[in-house]
Design an enzyme around this catalytic site. Structure first.
Site, short mmCIF file in Angstrom:
data_model
loop_
_atom_site.label_atom_id
_atom_site.label_comp_id
_atom_site.label_asym_id
_atom_site.label_seq_id
_atom_site.Cartn_x
_atom_site.Cartn_y
_atom_site.Cartn_z
N GLY A 162 -10.65 1.20 3.28
CA GLY A 162 -10.92 1.50 4.67
C GLY A 162 -12.12 0.81 5.28
N ASN A 211 -3.55 -0.80 4.68
CA ASN A 211 -3.15 0.37 5.47
C ASN A 211 -4.00 0.46 6.74
OD1 ASN A 211 -2.27 2.83 6.48
ND2 ASN A 211 -2.22 3.83 4.52
N THR A 212 -5.28 0.80 6.57
CA THR A 212 -6.13 1.04 7.73
C THR A 212 -6.13 -0.13 8.73
OG1 THR A 212 -7.52 2.26 6.19
CG2 THR A 212 -8.41 1.90 8.39
N GLY A 271 -9.54 -2.76 1.50
CA GLY A 271 -10.74 -3.43 1.97
C GLY A 271 -10.52 -4.56 2.96
N LYS A 310 1.71 3.38 -7.82
CA LYS A 310 0.39 2.81 -7.59
C LYS A 310 -0.60 3.85 -8.09
CE LYS A 310 -3.08 1.94 -4.26
NZ LYS A 310 -3.51 2.01 -2.86
#
Lengths: 257, 331
Positions: free
Chosen positions: A157, A206-207, A185, A96
């Protein structure tokens, strides 16, 4: 579901591995959600030696595809070196590619991104470029040899969802056959459903999961949202219209008053 | 199990010293061995923040940390360690307000404080931060003073702390408190790297630990008195114990500078780095395996959880009482 460099994924959900309260909770999130890909930041964790090995072993045990990333790189050359390191460390040519252009907003640098992608593709890497939804950038990345695109939904994030819906639809429409992942996002599952509904093939988070009060349940919610979005797309949704159309005909209805 | 009365503890960091203290308090005979000698820069607890903040930690930690951590302040006081009970203050800069909302939702025992409230608690932060959370019941201590105090207590109780490999004594029960060095025996133990700084500034005074929330670079500052401040800490999945990176130091210093520009003029006294020992769920463990009792995995909660871990270890050693943090080691 489209293939990613010849690989079929069992789930359109890809999860990052940073910011979780503990590796045990991280593992639980993967199990509960059935996520098919784990992204791992090479730069910070590994420091190029065995120091990060315990964590990598935990990630390997998840039994999912590993997509190393170049998070934290600000130039093409940094990203290229990190990608080469990742290939050795994880024995995969997936990468990535993330080249950050602006330290505050973490917006990708499209120019460095294309440079790095060109070099890495020539070296045989299978590049997943983290990009804005810009059409010309997409064109250049495909030219550079990328077979997959990863446009952002919103800055990393932020949890804002698909901020430029028009731009993302336009990108999807411009390259209907290119596998595309919405990367970054997303904050809540409905946004993931929307991404799949408008034709994206996968999402990367992720976040939104790691910082949820209950990461495992949130990961599961995202997996279900992906499924809903995918099925909604597959089922060919109706077009919105201005005129109300009752689903039960009025004709023949008894007069009550 | 028939309870042995003589114990040999391997490792003189916060875990080993606390276990020794708990055993001595119950009349057991204890000796300590650490190849590096008395607690110093070689042990991870030397670099700790020393925040006794179970409720703040509850933001990311699991329930046992909050519950067991509440016993810490009184335990340390009982050992004659100076515990400062002035609470913790959690703040965020205006644009990171949502971090504060999230933190408040995930934690208990706090009250909202506005600009005036913050100014009353920490006059030097007046006008700099407008919203915060005050955890009134929390406390902090100086880790190095605490380690020193436990060492003194143990020595005056007749405990030997040796850096020489001891002669094996079959009648003595071995307790392994080596932290990350026990990776050779506990394969699921991993290192979580932390970097910290110690600054000196005469221009700013803080009375209690201040945590500044940030989506990428959270920071805490613990005042040590006399203008000394500890800035911490990064949390990186790596067992590296030696290399503090420019990036980490920049991030910590930038965050401190953002909280108060006076830190821009502060003197850098130390840049510290070590790796915390942690199990996959970041909770501590007591294990009894191959005739060795292991007490380990304190992660970032050394001073917060070592007292509870030590008392449970002592319970187990002397009465056989099964501790809640005990698990079966599967190798």
């Amino acid at each position: 579901m489209k293939q990613f460099y010849g690989t079929s994924l069992s789930s359109p959900l890809m999860l990052g591995t940073a910011l979780y309260p503990s590796p045990a909770i991280l593992a639980d999130a993967f199990v509960k959600s059935g996520a098919s890909v784990a992204t791992v930041s090479v730069r910070r964790e590994a420091a190029g030696d065995a120091a990060g090995d315990a964590f990598f072993q935990l990630i390997r045990k998840l039994g999912v595809h590993i997509l190393p990333n170049t998070a934290g790189c600000h130039t093409a050359s940094e990203a290229i070196t990190t990608a080469q390191m990742a290939r050795e460390l994880f024995e995969t040519d997936w990468i990535k590619l993330e080249v950050i252009g602006h330290a505050d907003s973490l917006q990708p640098d499209p120019f460095q991104l294309v440079d790095a992608a060109r070099t890495l593709c020539a070296e045989g890497f299978k590049v997943f470029p983290y990009m804005t939804e810009d059409l010309i950038l997409a064109d250049r990345l495909l030219d550079a040899g990328c077979d997959v695109l990863m446009p952002w939904g919103a800055p990393i994030g932020t949890g804002l969802g698909l901020v430029n819906l028009y731009g993302l639809r336009a990108l999807r429409a411009a390259y209907p056959d290119v596998p595309m992942v919405i990367d970054a996002g997303l904050g809540v599952p409905s946004q993931a459903a929307q991404a799949l509904e408008i034709g994206f093939d996968a999402i990367l988070l992720n976040t939104a999961v790691a910082k949820a009060g209950n990461p495992a349940v949130m990961a599961e919610a995202f997996a279900k949202a992906c499924e809903a979005g995918y099925l909604g797309r597959y089922a060919d949704p109706m077009e919105p219209r201005d005129m109300a159309a009752p689903s039960t005909p009025v004709l023949g209805k008894a007069f009550l008053e | 199990m028939s309870a042995p009365v003589s114990f040999h503890i391997h490792g003189a960091g916060v875990a080993g010293l606390c276990v020794a203290t708990a055993l001595v308090a119950r009349g057991a005979q204890v000796s300590l061995y650490d190849p590096n000698g008395l607690p110093d820069t070689h042990c991870c607890s030397w670099w700790a923040g020393g925040m006794l903040a179970p409720f703040c930690e509850g933001e990311a930690a699991e329930e046992p940390v909050i519950r067991l951590g509440q016993k810490a302040a009184s335990w340390w006081q009982k050992q004659g360690v100076d515990v400062v009970q002035k609470g913790s203050l959690v703040v965020a800069l205006a644009r990171d307000k949502s971090e504060l909302t999230r933190f408040a939702r995930r934690t208990e025992q706090h009250q909202n404080v506005d600009e005036d409230g913050i100014a009353a608690l920490e006059p030097d932060l007046a006008g700099r931060v407008r919203q915060g959370l005050f955890f009134e019941t929390e406390a902090h201590l100086s880790p190095r003073d605490a380690l020193k105090k436990l060492t003194e207590n143990l020595i005056s109780a007749g405990v030997t702390i040796s850096s020489e490999v001891p002669a094996s004594n079959p009648s003595s029960q071995l307790i392994d408190c080596r932290g990350l060095s026990a990776q050779d025996a506990l394969r699921d133990l991993r290192g979580v790297k932390g970097e910290m700084l110690v600054l000196h500034s005469k221009d700013i005074t803080l009375s209690r630990p201040v945590r500044m929330l940030h989506p990428r670079h959270p920071l805490y500052i613990v005042p040590r008195g006399d203008g000394i401040f500890m800035l911490g800490a990064t949390q990186i999945e790596s067992s590296d114990r030696t290399r503090a990176t420019v990036r980490s130091v920049l991030e910590l210093l930038s965050a401190a500078f953002a909280l108060h520009p006076a830190f821009g003029e502060a003197e850098i006294l130390e840049i510290g780095v070590d790796a915390r020992p942690a199990f996959p769920d970041n909770l501590p463990r007591i294990r009894h395996h191959n005739n060795i009792i292991y007490a380990n995995g304190l992660f970032r909660h050394g001073f917060l959880l070592a007292p509870a871990l030590a008392e449970m270890t002592a319970d187990y050693c002397l009465t056989g009482k099964q501790p809640e943090v005990m698990d079966e080691y599967l190798g």
